[in-house]
Each structure stands twice: as structure tokens, then as C-alpha cells.
Write a protein that holds these residues in place. Structure first.
Motif, PDB file in Angstrom:
ATOM      1  N   TRP A  10       0.832  -1.192   0.000  1.00 14.38           N
ATOM      2  CA  TRP A  10       0.000   0.000   0.000  1.00 14.38           C
ATOM      3  C   TRP A  10       0.871   1.248   0.000  1.00 14.38           C
ATOM      4  N   GLN A  11       0.410   2.277  -0.681  1.00 12.37           N
ATOM      5  CA  GLN A  11       1.090   3.569  -0.695  1.00 12.37           C
ATOM      6  C   GLN A  11       0.110   4.630  -0.189  1.00 12.37           C
ATOM      7  N   ALA A  57      -4.463   5.162   2.516  1.00  9.55           N
ATOM      8  CA  ALA A  57      -3.853   4.620   1.304  1.00  9.55           C
ATOM      9  C   ALA A  57      -4.518   5.166   0.048  1.00  9.55           C
ATOM     10  N   MET A  60      -2.022   1.020  -4.505  1.00  8.27           N
ATOM     11  CA  MET A  60      -1.951  -0.408  -4.196  1.00  8.27           C
ATOM     12  C   MET A  60      -1.072  -1.085  -5.230  1.00  8.27           C
ATOM     13  N   LEU A  65      -5.197   3.389  -6.361  1.00 16.54           N
ATOM     14  CA  LEU A  65      -6.088   2.502  -5.625  1.00 16.54           C
ATOM     15  C   LEU A  65      -7.271   2.088  -6.499  1.00 16.54           C
ATOM     16  N   HIS A  69     -11.220  -1.466  -4.091  1.00  9.68           N
ATOM     17  CA  HIS A  69     -10.427  -1.426  -2.862  1.00  9.68           C
ATOM     18  C   HIS A  69     -10.493  -0.056  -2.180  1.00  9.68           C
ATOM     19  N   VAL A  76      -5.852   1.638   6.044  1.00 12.03           N
ATOM     20  CA  VAL A  76      -5.204   0.346   6.252  1.00 12.03           C
ATOM     21  C   VAL A  76      -4.485   0.404   7.599  1.00 12.03           C
ATOM     22  N   LYS A  88     -13.172   1.757   3.407  1.00 15.13           N
ATOM     23  CA  LYS A  88     -12.929   2.139   2.019  1.00 15.13           C
ATOM     24  C   LYS A  88     -13.732   3.394   1.676  1.00 15.13           C
TER      25      LYS A  88
END
Length: 224
Positions: A10-11, A57, A60, A65, A69, A76, A88
Motif C-alpha cells: 500500500w502507498q 492509502a 496499491m 487505488l 479497494h 489500512v 474504504k
């Protein structure tokens, strides 16, 4: 785990940094998060702020993303089940207390605290009939925020040490495998994991509610 467990990179931005900048009043024990549809989840403040990589996040696996998701942004929190942490399409957060607000799953009898349990599963063989000879029994084990130390494979009640792939981080699952010299007949395959605290997952079966399933994943096979 089924379709409710996965492994991804994850970013995003650290959620703790944002909350510190916004200011958290003493006594705020719960973060209530709401999505674009008004769904709410409630997560304890302490694990979000304890130094783990809890994220807002936006990416991904190196890509934006995906919609399914939580695009454009989701939460997260490593080490906690998603029913308290994985909001989400998040649009709003409120700092409050558990005494002041019961989130969606709390109202339905699920636990306030939701640390992920040490668990494992067999991905192959799936069951049914397999050929005799060397059969590779393999799968994944997970103990988020603790890490996997060992995995054992049970064959008809006798336990064998599985081989482990390198673990990326303590927050990712760990692959394992065991080459079994399969003999003709019916056999019961099981798996159990031990985390880096020394805890070995329990054999006691329990359904997912109210705070995560337990028990050994068991597969029945017939060797031709």
C-alpha cells in the motif's frame, strides 16, 4: 480467509501524522470512520497511534487505488481485522470514545478490539483425489504485527515441520510448503502456525464472529 484475505503493498500517508496535526484530545479512545455511503467503522485510537504503519492509502501495488479497494482513499491498519479498520472510500473521521458511540459492527455483537489472530491455511492440495508419490502441501500463514516463526503440517495426526519462504515484513503473510510422500488411501491434512511471540494457534474451532475465527484448516484427500 477465502476472498477476505490478501497481500499487497500500500502507498499513502501515515494516518497518525494527520491525526497529530489535527490534534487529539486526551480520552479519545475511538476513531469513527465513515465512507461515501454513510457506513461507519470504529477503530481504537491506540493501535493507530502506536507507531505501526497505519495509512490513508491512495495506491496499491504501485498503481492508483482500484475502485473495489476504496478509490480514491481508504484506511489500512496493520494487525487489525477489517471490520474495525478497513474503511474504504473514506470521507470523514471523528475522534470520540467507545462509550459515546457504537459503530456498525459493534451494534451487531462484534468486539471493539480486533487484533488479527495467528492463523494459517492450506492452498494446495484443495482436497479430493491426488496421485501417489511426492505431493507438495503448501499455503500461507499470517500473524500481522508479530510475524510467523514456524509452520507445521499435520498428516493423519502426526506433525511435520514445513519449510518457510522469506517473510517480507511482520505485517505480510508468509508462504510455506512441505513435500509429502503420499501413500494410497484416505488422509487428513492440517496446518498450524507459531508466531514470533512463541504462540501457536489453537485447535479450538470458532466461527469468525465476534473477533476472528480459530481452529486448524483441514483438508481431506484420497491418494490414488
Amino acid at each position: 480467509g477465502g476472498g477476505y484475505i490478501g497481500n499487497a503493498r500500500w502507498q499513502g500517508a501515515l494516518l497518525a501524522d494527520l491525526l497529530k496535526e489535527a490534534g487529539i484530545q486526551p480520552g479519545a479512545t475511538q476513531i469513527v470512520m465513515r465512507d461515501v455511503n454513510g457506513m461507519n467503522l470504529g477503530v481504537a485510537t491506540e493501535p493507530v497511534m502506536d507507531g505501526r504503519a497505519s495509512l490513508l492509502a491512495v495506491g496499491m501495488n504501485g498503481q492508483p487505488l482500484p475502485q473495489e479497494h476504496g478509490f480514491p482513499v481508504r484506511v489500512v491498519v496493520p494487525g487489525l481485522y477489517g471490520y474495525v479498520s478497513a474503511c474504504k472510500w473514506v470521507v470523514d473521521m471523528q475522534l470520540t470514545t467507545f462509550g459515546a458511540f457504537d459503530a456498525y459492527w459493534m451494534q451487531r455483537g462484534w468486539s471493539q478490539q480486533a487484533p488479527i489472530k495467528t492463523e494459517s491455511r492450506i492452498d494446495t492440495p484443495k482436497g479430493g483425489t491426488v496421485n501417489g508419490g511426492t505431493v507438495m502441501i503448501a499455503g500461507v500463514a499470517w500473524a500481522q504485527h508479530r510475524g510467523i516463526e514456524a509452520v507445521e503440517v499435520g498428516i493423519d495426526g502426526t506433525w511435520h515441520q514445513a519449510k518457510l519462504a522469506v517473510q517480507d515484513t511482520i505485517d505480510t503473510w508468509r508462504q510455506w510448503y512441505y513435500p509429502w510422500q503420499a501413500t494410497a488411501g484416505k488422509h487428513t491434512l492440517q496446518v498450524r502456525a507459531t508466531d514470533k511471540t512463541g504462540y501457536t494457534q489453537t485447535s479450538v474451532f470458532h466461527r469468525p464472529e465476534p473477533n476472528g475465527a480459530t481452529g486448524y484448516h483441514t483438508v481431506q484427500v484420497t491418494v490414488a
